[in-house]
Design a protein around this motif. Structure first.
Motif, PDB file in Angstrom:
ATOM      1  N   MET A  47       1.215  -1.522  -0.280  1.00 37.24           N
ATOM      2  CA  MET A  47       0.004  -0.325  -0.444  1.00 37.24           C
ATOM      3  C   MET A  47       0.932   1.507  -0.122  1.00 37.24           C
ATOM      4  O   MET A  47       0.326   2.343  -0.384  1.00 37.24           O
ATOM      5  N   HIS A  48       2.010   1.455   0.438  1.00 40.04           N
ATOM      6  CA  HIS A  48       3.385   2.762   0.508  1.00 40.04           C
ATOM      7  C   HIS A  48       3.443   3.072  -0.652  1.00 40.04           C
ATOM      8  O   HIS A  48       3.980   4.252  -0.904  1.00 40.04           O
ATOM      9  N   VAL A  49       3.220   1.859  -1.600  1.00 39.78           N
ATOM     10  CA  VAL A  49       3.457   2.597  -3.202  1.00 39.78           C
ATOM     11  C   VAL A  49       2.465   3.593  -3.749  1.00 39.78           C
ATOM     12  O   VAL A  49       3.443   4.784  -3.756  1.00 39.78           O
ATOM     13  N   PRO A  50       1.210   3.156  -3.573  1.00 34.85           N
ATOM     14  CA  PRO A  50       0.359   4.545  -4.086  1.00 34.85           C
ATOM     15  C   PRO A  50       1.026   5.517  -3.553  1.00 34.85           C
ATOM     16  O   PRO A  50       0.217   6.836  -3.680  1.00 34.85           O
ATOM     17  N   VAL A  51       0.378   5.384  -2.553  1.00 36.27           N
ATOM     18  CA  VAL A  51       1.250   6.445  -1.039  1.00 36.27           C
ATOM     19  C   VAL A  51       2.643   7.533  -1.840  1.00 36.27           C
ATOM     20  O   VAL A  51       2.312   8.533  -1.443  1.00 36.27           O
ATOM     21  N   TYR A  52       3.335   6.974  -1.703  1.00 35.47           N
ATOM     22  CA  TYR A  52       4.356   7.332  -1.470  1.00 35.47           C
ATOM     23  C   TYR A  52       4.455   8.017  -3.354  1.00 35.47           C
ATOM     24  O   TYR A  52       4.837   8.798  -3.398  1.00 35.47           O
ATOM     25  N   ILE A  53       4.016   7.545  -4.233  1.00 35.84           N
ATOM     26  CA  ILE A  53       3.645   8.153  -5.841  1.00 35.84           C
ATOM     27  C   ILE A  53       3.124   9.866  -5.590  1.00 35.84           C
ATOM     28  O   ILE A  53       2.939  10.752  -6.512  1.00 35.84           O
ATOM     29  N   LEU A  54       2.356   9.464  -4.794  1.00 35.68           N
ATOM     30  CA  LEU A  54       1.171  10.720  -4.242  1.00 35.68           C
ATOM     31  C   LEU A  54       1.851  11.762  -4.178  1.00 35.68           C
ATOM     32  O   LEU A  54       1.689  12.811  -4.477  1.00 35.68           O
ATOM     33  N   TRP A  55       2.565  11.776  -2.632  1.00 35.12           N
ATOM     34  CA  TRP A  55       3.568  12.167  -2.105  1.00 35.12           C
ATOM     35  C   TRP A  55       4.427  12.503  -3.082  1.00 35.12           C
ATOM     36  O   TRP A  55       5.408  14.335  -3.481  1.00 35.12           O
ATOM     37  N   TRP A  56       5.241  12.421  -4.184  1.00 28.80           N
ATOM     38  CA  TRP A  56       5.925  12.243  -4.668  1.00 28.80           C
ATOM     39  C   TRP A  56       6.225  13.696  -6.002  1.00 28.80           C
ATOM     40  O   TRP A  56       6.561  14.264  -5.774  1.00 28.80           O
ATOM     41  N   ILE A  57       4.723  13.101  -6.334  1.00 28.43           N
ATOM     42  CA  ILE A  57       4.080  14.155  -6.766  1.00 28.43           C
ATOM     43  C   ILE A  57       4.208  15.208  -6.478  1.00 28.43           C
ATOM     44  O   ILE A  57       3.875  16.604  -7.429  1.00 28.43           O
ATOM     45  N   LYS A  58       3.280  15.079  -5.731  1.00 25.51           N
ATOM     46  CA  LYS A  58       2.980  16.922  -4.580  1.00 25.51           C
ATOM     47  C   LYS A  58       4.319  16.912  -4.320  1.00 25.51           C
ATOM     48  O   LYS A  58       4.631  19.110  -4.499  1.00 25.51           O
ATOM     49  N   GLU A  59       5.310  16.462  -3.591  1.00 24.44           N
ATOM     50  CA  GLU A  59       6.565  17.364  -3.845  1.00 24.44           C
ATOM     51  C   GLU A  59       7.376  17.882  -5.088  1.00 24.44           C
ATOM     52  O   GLU A  59       8.314  18.772  -5.326  1.00 24.44           O
ATOM     53  N   ILE A  60       7.257  17.649  -6.467  1.00 20.12           N
ATOM     54  CA  ILE A  60       7.670  17.706  -7.166  1.00 20.12           C
ATOM     55  C   ILE A  60       7.349  18.770  -7.321  1.00 20.12           C
ATOM     56  O   ILE A  60       7.694  19.969  -8.028  1.00 20.12           O
ATOM     57  N   PHE A  61       5.852  19.245  -6.986  1.00 20.17           N
ATOM     58  CA  PHE A  61       4.870  20.719  -8.346  1.00 20.17           C
ATOM     59  C   PHE A  61       5.473  21.224  -7.198  1.00 20.17           C
ATOM     60  O   PHE A  61       5.752  22.212  -6.952  1.00 20.17           O
ATOM     61  N   VAL A  62       5.905  21.537  -5.612  1.00 18.94           N
ATOM     62  CA  VAL A  62       6.507  22.332  -4.769  1.00 18.94           C
ATOM     63  C   VAL A  62       7.591  22.658  -4.629  1.00 18.94           C
ATOM     64  O   VAL A  62       7.782  23.772  -4.577  1.00 18.94           O
ATOM     65  N   ALA A  63       8.580  21.473  -5.283  1.00 21.27           N
ATOM     66  CA  ALA A  63       9.740  21.879  -5.400  1.00 21.27           C
ATOM     67  C   ALA A  63       9.298  22.796  -6.916  1.00 21.27           C
ATOM     68  O   ALA A  63       9.896  23.846  -6.994  1.00 21.27           O
ATOM     69  N   GLY A  64       9.144  23.270  -8.209  1.00 20.04           N
ATOM     70  CA  GLY A  64       9.049  23.641  -9.322  1.00 20.04           C
ATOM     71  C   GLY A  64       7.988  24.544  -8.440  1.00 20.04           C
ATOM     72  O   GLY A  64       9.106  26.116  -9.425  1.00 20.04           O
ATOM     73  N   PHE A  67      17.752   2.900  -7.736  1.00 17.08           N
ATOM     74  CA  PHE A  67      17.441   2.868  -9.500  1.00 17.08           C
ATOM     75  C   PHE A  67      15.906   3.909  -8.775  1.00 17.08           C
ATOM     76  O   PHE A  67      16.178   5.500  -9.417  1.00 17.08           O
ATOM     77  N   TRP A  68      15.051   3.807  -8.294  1.00 20.41           N
ATOM     78  CA  TRP A  68      13.939   4.611  -7.704  1.00 20.41           C
ATOM     79  C   TRP A  68      14.102   5.913  -6.759  1.00 20.41           C
ATOM     80  O   TRP A  68      13.279   6.006  -6.850  1.00 20.41           O
ATOM     81  N   PHE A  69      15.118   5.590  -5.734  1.00 19.48           N
ATOM     82  CA  PHE A  69      15.563   6.740  -4.796  1.00 19.48           C
ATOM     83  C   PHE A  69      16.122   7.706  -5.800  1.00 19.48           C
ATOM     84  O   PHE A  69      16.158   8.945  -5.485  1.00 19.48           O
ATOM     85  N   THR A  70      17.016   7.049  -6.687  1.00 18.39           N
ATOM     86  CA  THR A  70      18.214   8.085  -7.408  1.00 18.39           C
ATOM     87  C   THR A  70      17.202   9.182  -8.485  1.00 18.39           C
ATOM     88  O   THR A  70      16.861   9.539  -8.799  1.00 18.39           O
TER      89      THR A  70
END
Length: 139
Positions: A1-18, A50-53
């Protein structure tokens, strides 16, 4: 279950950093203070690394530069990461630790003595360096 949650969090981080990078571009003093940190990895498999980098590099203002093999058996691999907003290297390392832990929750109890991986709040200078010329700017 953590993979979909991680992907959503990561997308949010991309927008915030952008938005952070875009906003910095409009300010007279952008606040860029590039730093290279040496992050001791807690993930160990090639797939996890690979996924972390890839997650780091896809996030605006950060870039995975490469891996360093451990100096001694039992030491962690070191990931070199460049961050454009690196005025606080301890914060950069803590955010990397947060990302790594969200990606792989099983590493929660591994602590290599850097911020975000345990109780440590300060970062030993051997874990980061600023580009040449920074000292001259501050004098």
């Amino acid at each position: 279950m953590h993979v979909p949650v991680y992907i959503l969090w990561w997308i949010k981080e991309i927008f915030v950093a952008g938005f952070q990078v875009a906003w910095a571009g409009f300010r007279p003093t952008a606040g860029y203070d590039p730093v290279v940190v040496r992050y001791p990895l807690r993930v160990t498999t090639e797939w996890q690394i690979f996924w972390f980098t890839s997650s780091i590099t896809a996030t605006p203002s950060t870039l995975s530069l490469g891996l360093r093999e451990p100096a001694e058996a039992g030491d962690p691999r070191i990931l070199l990461v460049q961050a454009a907003f690196g005025s606080d290297p301890a914060e950069v390392v803590a955010s990397l630790a947060d990302m790594e832990q969200r990606m792989s929750p099983g590493i929660r109890n591994i602590d290599h003595g850097v911020p975000g991986q345990g109780d440590t709040t300060t970062l030993d200078p051997r874990f980061y360096e600023y580009p040449v010329g920074r000292k001259e700017q501050n004098q």
